[in-house]
Every structure is written in C-alpha cells, then in structure tokens.
Design an enzyme around this catalytic site. Sequence first.
Site, PDB file in Angstrom:
ATOM      1  N   PRO A  41      66.576  -8.099  95.364  1.00  0.00           N
ATOM      2  CG  PRO A  41      65.317  -7.770  93.459  1.00  0.00           C
ATOM      3  CD  PRO A  41      66.669  -8.201  93.919  1.00  0.00           C
ATOM      4  CD  GLU A  42      66.725  -9.890 101.358  1.00  0.00           C
ATOM      5  OE1 GLU A  42      66.157 -10.333 102.356  1.00  0.00           O
ATOM      6  OE2 GLU A  42      67.832  -9.323 101.395  1.00  0.00           O
TER       7      GLU A  42
ATOM      8  CG  HIS B 288      71.043  -3.482  80.398  1.00  0.00           C
ATOM      9  ND1 HIS B 288      72.030  -4.438  80.256  1.00  0.00           N
ATOM     10  CD2 HIS B 288      71.671  -2.281  80.395  1.00  0.00           C
ATOM     11  CE1 HIS B 288      73.215  -3.822  80.178  1.00  0.00           C
ATOM     12  NE2 HIS B 288      73.015  -2.523  80.255  1.00  0.00           N
TER      13      HIS B 288
END
Length: 291
Positions: free
Chosen positions: A2-3, A113
């Site tokens: 993710p940016e 997770h």
Amino acid sequence: MPELPEVEITRQRIAPLLVGRRIAELVTTEPSYFFITPPEILRSALRGSILVGLERRGKYLLGSLEDGGQLLLHLGMTGQLFSSRARSVRLLTAAARSSLAPEEQGDFEPDRHTHLRFRFEDLGPEVYFRDVRKFGKVMLLAPGERHERIDRLGVDALEITGAALFRATRKRKTAIKALLLDQSVIAGVGNIYADEALFYAGVRPGRRAMAMSRKICEDIAREIRRVLLRSIETGGSSISDFIAPDGSDGRYQDERRVYARTGEPCHVCRTTIRRKLVAQRGTHYCPQCQS
Ligand SMILES: [Zn+2]
C-alpha cells in the site's frame, strides 16, 4: 504494497468505523515484530478509550486518542484494515479462493493473521487489522511523545512542489527513482507511483537525481501529485492484497502505464515496456517515452 493512495482510501473509509466509537475491547495476537508497542500494553491502554480523529502522514495512519495519545498504524506490505462486514476474495486463503464462488463466502472470520480486533461498546461492526506477512506495524505514543518514524518523514507526497524536489535532488548521485522512494524526502510514494509519475514526466528512473533540471523537477512533482490524486479518486490499486475497508477493490491498476506491464506495448508509442532494477526495486519504463 500500500502506498499513499491506498492508505488514504483506508483512512477515509475506516475513519467512520474507528472514530467516535468507544472501544470495549481490543483483541490481539501474540507478541511479534508487528507490535512495536507490546500487545498487552495496547490492550489495556485502548480498553474504554475513543479515537477522536484519524490522520495520514505518508504511509502512516495516526489515530488521536482522547487523552492526547496517538495510535500509529502502518500497513506494511500486506496489511489490511477493514470492517468485520467486509467481503473480499482477498481475505480468503488460496484454497478457499479456488473452491468458493463469491456468493458462497460468508463473513470473514478473524484468523491467526488478524493482529488487532477492535470491539466497540455499541456492539456494531468490528474493525480488523490483518497482516499475513507482519511487515505492518502498530505503536502507541503517550501524550506528547514523539517518534522518529514520524519525525523523520519528509513532505507529504500530495504537497510536494517542484522547488522542494529540486532542492532535494542537488548533489544527490542516487537515481531519481531512489530519491522518490526515500520517505525522508517525500512521504508516501512507493514503487507503483514512482514508476507511473516518472513515465508521465518522461524521465528514465535510473537517471541521477542531481542531473534533473528545475523544469524536470516541476514536471515530476506535478505528475506525482496527479497520479496519487487520480489513484485516490479511483479507489487505489488492488494489485495484490489491498482492499478498501469495505472489501471493495480499487481500479487504478487498470490505468497503469508502465508498472508491472513488462513486455506489453506502451499506450502512447507502442514500444515494449521494459523492466530493470533501480534502487533494488523492479522498475518499469518506456525506452521511447522516457529519456
Ligand atoms: Zn512509450
């Protein structure tokens, strides 16, 4: 990974679920390198508290607590922050992806997770932070406490100017792409948007930063802001694990000009898109359109 656009989409869509709701309980997994603040401290500090705001700096989310403390969240490589009501194949195991039709999928069940699970006093939807590879991070800052992870961030990429970029490139022998990925110079740009912005600016990613003229820096800064804003507008890029908090996919991947298009024709000139390593990252460019 993710940016900025994916983190901003996450912020915009998770904020209504996280902000203003009193946390009844935080459920965590066992201590791991995901937790900069140990999970037992997080659990006791967040029980009964309220996030009063959720901001973004670069690729970090910063939640403000009512006592003035801050909750830092970083999605890392594969982090997913989403509502317990979200549905997406990207939340399933590979086996379940292949065996279940989308309409057969039930609600996501928190798994090993799912490192953070926010339960609220209003008993409404929960919020999950799941990260298969654990490169994500969570940290709690006491009121007034600072941390170098945030302090060392450069200007947010949505605010980068040509003049600031030009200053940052002076005397820098590193590749221009490496400079764009340096979070202490510009916060928020990663591999996808660096490649895309350099394509639109017509600049080869491997060129030395110090060789960039003032005019080229103006072009690159403008294209960075433009591709990031356009990606936010389209919901971000869902190339691997990214989902928006409601489970929906982004659409920016359909607009990519070079990133992960190796061997395909350039949309502008039909030349074959090439890939090479720059700054130890797979880098994609058009040998004709970029010089
Ligand atoms: Zn081209």
